[in-house]
Enzyme design. Structure first.
Site, mmCIF file in Angstrom:
data_model
loop_
_atom_site.group_PDB
_atom_site.id
_atom_site.type_symbol
_atom_site.label_atom_id
_atom_site.label_comp_id
_atom_site.label_asym_id
_atom_site.label_seq_id
_atom_site.Cartn_x
_atom_site.Cartn_y
_atom_site.Cartn_z
ATOM 1 N N VAL A 6 0.820 -1.209 0.000
ATOM 2 C CA VAL A 6 0.000 0.000 0.000
ATOM 3 C C VAL A 6 0.855 1.261 0.000
ATOM 4 O O VAL A 6 0.326 2.368 0.083
ATOM 5 C CB VAL A 6 -0.948 0.025 1.222
ATOM 6 C CG1 VAL A 6 -1.865 -1.188 1.222
ATOM 7 C CG2 VAL A 6 -0.175 0.102 2.542
ATOM 8 N N HIS A 34 -4.336 -4.501 -2.290
ATOM 9 C CA HIS A 34 -4.690 -4.038 -0.946
ATOM 10 C C HIS A 34 -4.776 -2.524 -0.854
ATOM 11 O O HIS A 34 -4.849 -1.972 0.240
ATOM 12 C CB HIS A 34 -3.685 -4.581 0.072
ATOM 13 C CG HIS A 34 -3.704 -6.071 0.164
ATOM 14 N ND1 HIS A 34 -2.675 -6.798 0.722
ATOM 15 C CD2 HIS A 34 -4.632 -6.979 -0.238
ATOM 16 C CE1 HIS A 34 -2.977 -8.092 0.661
ATOM 17 N NE2 HIS A 34 -4.142 -8.216 0.070
ATOM 18 N N GLY A 78 9.732 -10.735 -2.305
ATOM 19 C CA GLY A 78 9.525 -10.182 -0.974
ATOM 20 C C GLY A 78 8.183 -10.460 -0.346
ATOM 21 O O GLY A 78 7.657 -9.613 0.369
#
Length: 680
Positions: free
Chosen positions: A412, A430, A508
């Site tokens: 985000v 998200h 990641g």
């Protein structure tokens, strides 16, 4: 009246959630018997500490207000707090007076007594959170003339929330969910209903993408908790076999406890095209249940699962060479990113352990689980000040050259958009802290500040409205919390590209949050390859001839991969775009100048300009609220100056406007701190 004394410094927290939201301070310490006037900046945190018998008047809007260890203090808010939050800690005899035009959604008090909060209208009252407080009063000014003394329970360790329902003050015990959000038993019931509706919608999205074979009535054999061996290649199902399977499943065999998706597929079995039948678990927004107790945890509970691994230089070289070969042989590659791509930018991730090697320190959920404020020496920054990393810029280069077709992100922080990826190239599942959307017309607005203002987990309304005069609907932030529906367009695009992809590069991510983590699984089940660069093991992707785990930091892996592919990683520059319009008004006696910030890829409004100033005939004209428009007497001004929020230290930029409406491209180098401008 005492002059305002401001301490414009940036706090130096060392980790955890506070590290994500460092703000400049307007700080007042150890004041005695003073009447103080405060004119803060919108980004300021007002911090009043160890003051006695003082009165504070806050004339302008600020980010937030904290009052700590004060006695006999009065604070008058003449403008609103952008975060909607005021906190009191270890205080006695504090009076808060709130502007009649500006509601204060959340007041929080801890270990305090004799608290008086004055509202002008009951409709402006939001929530009052208390821990170990006594003699707390809520007042409503004329014409309402009501006063409530809160009936707070005596338990000192529990937190309670007071809300107004049907003209009554209701006190409820606060329940803290795993991510730290405050709720009550009643709100949890509402959230459960929303989650059920969300699951139904997600199932409907995937109905056309997958098929499911009936579940076996025989319970699967228990398996030891060890890493699975590489799966054997499944034989392809022939068309005739598929037809036999479909015909063998009759409506009477459908389990009434099956999901809506399973029933839908069962009802449409005659419409299924001959294909290989695959089995698929249904996505639910949340985290994977892999804890020993079966509970869903936001952090990783098992120490073994948090352990970080690093490939040797020789092993990394071998793996990167193989990945490069896979990339060259692929036609439709997608990238899937998690918080790990931003740790080198100074933004903490969520699930790294307490002994992580990352400079940002332990993950946010890990710190919460250990009730820790952070690790000394951790290096963090705010999302707004973070620079896109070499990994972000490598992805931009790979999409510019056509190697990567699409990027799906769980982050985000907005760094993908800032790095140069356009909205058509990216699905932010998200949300984005800098993006808000009109609830009526769905028009989107990019901001150079955090758009989220609400405190309640399911409340996304901001204080701004749509610019369209025919709409003027209220705007909502785009953040997706646990238990909420994913945005339609983002979810659809993510799974559409996953269905086309023959390779997915995961960077990641621990792949624990559903349904986002199903995207790489979709690629694998469709016959594609999955490469994961992460420091922790990902048990659902054991290595085989179509999956590979690379144990290296994302920047190290992507730098090595770009070298093998023959591509340089471009340096980051901040690219801005604005429309400047100048036209003569009122029969030639005045000139109107209007400046509009735009997204670099689309005519999407982007609020990156803080204000516009023009020096004209000995006077200074300034516009600081959108639309940024100034009306001046003729002749036309020869120069205007754009001022920015300065997250990257951007200096003001002078531009010579010309009559008409023109687009300007602006490029800022954060290393040299210089602007370049070009009229399109």
């Amino acid at each position: 009246m005492a002059d305002q004394q401001r301490s414009k410094t940036t706090s130096t927290t060392t980790g955890g959630l506070s590290a994500l939201f460092n703000r400049p301070k307007a700080e007042f310490v150890a004041k005695q018997g003073e009447d103080i006037s405060i004119s803060p900046q919108p980004s300021d945190l007002i911090y009043i500490r160890k003051c006695n018998q003082c009165k504070f008047r806050v004339h302008k809007k600020a980010a937030k207000c904290i009052i700590e260890s004060c006695s006999d203090v009065r604070v008058e808010l003449e403008d609103f707090l952008i975060s909607g939050t005021l906190e009191m800690i270890d205080c006695t005899s504090v009076t808060i007076s709130i502007n009649p035009q500006d509601p204060l959604p959340t007041v929080s008090a801890e270990r305090s007594s004799d608290i008086h909060v004055y509202y002008y209208d009951p409709r402006a009252f939001g929530s009052l959170f208390t821990v170990d407080c006594t003699n707390v009063f809520i007042h409503f000014q004329p014409p309402h003339r009501e006063e409530y003394k809160l009936d707070l329970p005596s338990e000192k360790l529990d937190q309670y929330v007071t809300e107004m329902r049907n003209s009554k003050m209701i006190v409820s015990k606060v329940i803290r969910e795993g991510c730290g959000h405050a709720t009550t038993a009643e709100k949890q019931k509402i959230a459960a209903k929303k989650e059920a509706e969300m699951q139904r919608q997600v199932e409907s999205y995937l109905t056309k993408l997958i098929t499911i074979k009936p579940k076996s009535s025989v319970a699967p054999e228990a398996k030891p908790h060890i890493q699975a061996a590489p799966p054997q290649e499944k034989p392809k199902t022939t068309n005739s076999q598929t037809k036999q399977i479909a015909e063998s499943v009759t409506p009477q065999e459908a389990d009434p406890n099956e999901s809506v998706l399973a029933h839908a597929l069962q009802a449409r079995k005659n419409d299924l095209k001959p294909t290989e039948t695959v089995e698929r678990s249904l996505p639910v927004v949340g985290v994977e249940e892999d804890q020993p107790s079966g509970r869903s945890q936001y952090n990783i509970e098992e120490e073994e699962s948090k352990r970080e691994y690093f490939d040797s230089a020789e092993a990394l070289e071998k793996k990167v060479s193989k990945v490069a070969d896979w990339v060259k042989a692929s036609n439709h590659i997608i990238v899937f990113t998690g918080a790990g791509v931003s740790t080198s930018a100074g933004i903490p991730d969520f699930r790294s352990g307490m002994d992580t090697v990352l400079k940002t320190g332990p993950g946010v959920w890990e710190l919460m689980a250990h009730k820790s404020k952070g690790r000394e020496g951790s290096e963090t920054t705010t999302m707004l000040q973070a620079l896109p990393t070499p990994t972000h810029m490598a992805i931009v280069k790979l999409q510019e050259t056509g190697v990567v077709k699409f990027t799906v992100s769980q982050n985000v922080d907005g760094l993908h958009r800032r790095s140069g990826l356009g909205p058509s190239q990216l699905a932010e599942l998200h949300g984005n802290t800098n993006l808000e959307t009109c609830h009526k017309c769905q028009r989107q607005y990019l901001r150079d500040f955090e758009t989220r203002e609400a405190y309640d987990v399911f409340d996304h309304k901001t204080s701004r409205n749509c610019d369209n005069p025919n709409c003027r609907g209220y705007l909502e932030d785009s953040i997706i919390n646990f238990g909420e529906n994913l945005p339609d367009r983002e979810l659809t695009n993510a799974f559409k590209h996953a269905g086309k992809a023959d390779m997915c590069i995961v960077l990641g991510s621990s792949l624990r949050v559903r349904p986002a983590c199903l995207v790489p699984e979709e690629v694998l089940k469709a016959g594609g390859k999955v490469v994961i660069s992460n420091l922790q093991r990902i048990p659902q992707f054991p290595p085989n001839n179509r999956t590979m785990q690379v144990f290296a930091k994302c920047d190290d892996f992507m730098s090595a991969l770009m070298g093998k592919l023959g591509h340089d990683i471009p340096p980051f520059t901040l690219k801005r775009r604005a429309r400047i319009a100048m036209e003569t008004k009122e029969g030639g006696s005045s000139v109107q100048v209007t400046v509009t910030g735009l997204d670099r890829d689309e005519d999407l409004p982007y609020s990156f300009i803080k204000c516009v100033t023009i020096e004209h005939e000995g006077k200074t004209y300034e516009a600081s609220e959108e639309p940024l428009s100034l009306t001046l007497p003729t002749p036309s001004p020869s120069e205007l100056v754009l001022h920015f929020h300065g997250h990257y230290g951007e200096p003001p930029l002078s531009i010579s406007p010309v009559p008409g409406s023109h687009l300007y491209s602006m490029i800022y180098n954060p290393l040299s701190r210089e602007w370049g401008v070009k009229k399109e």
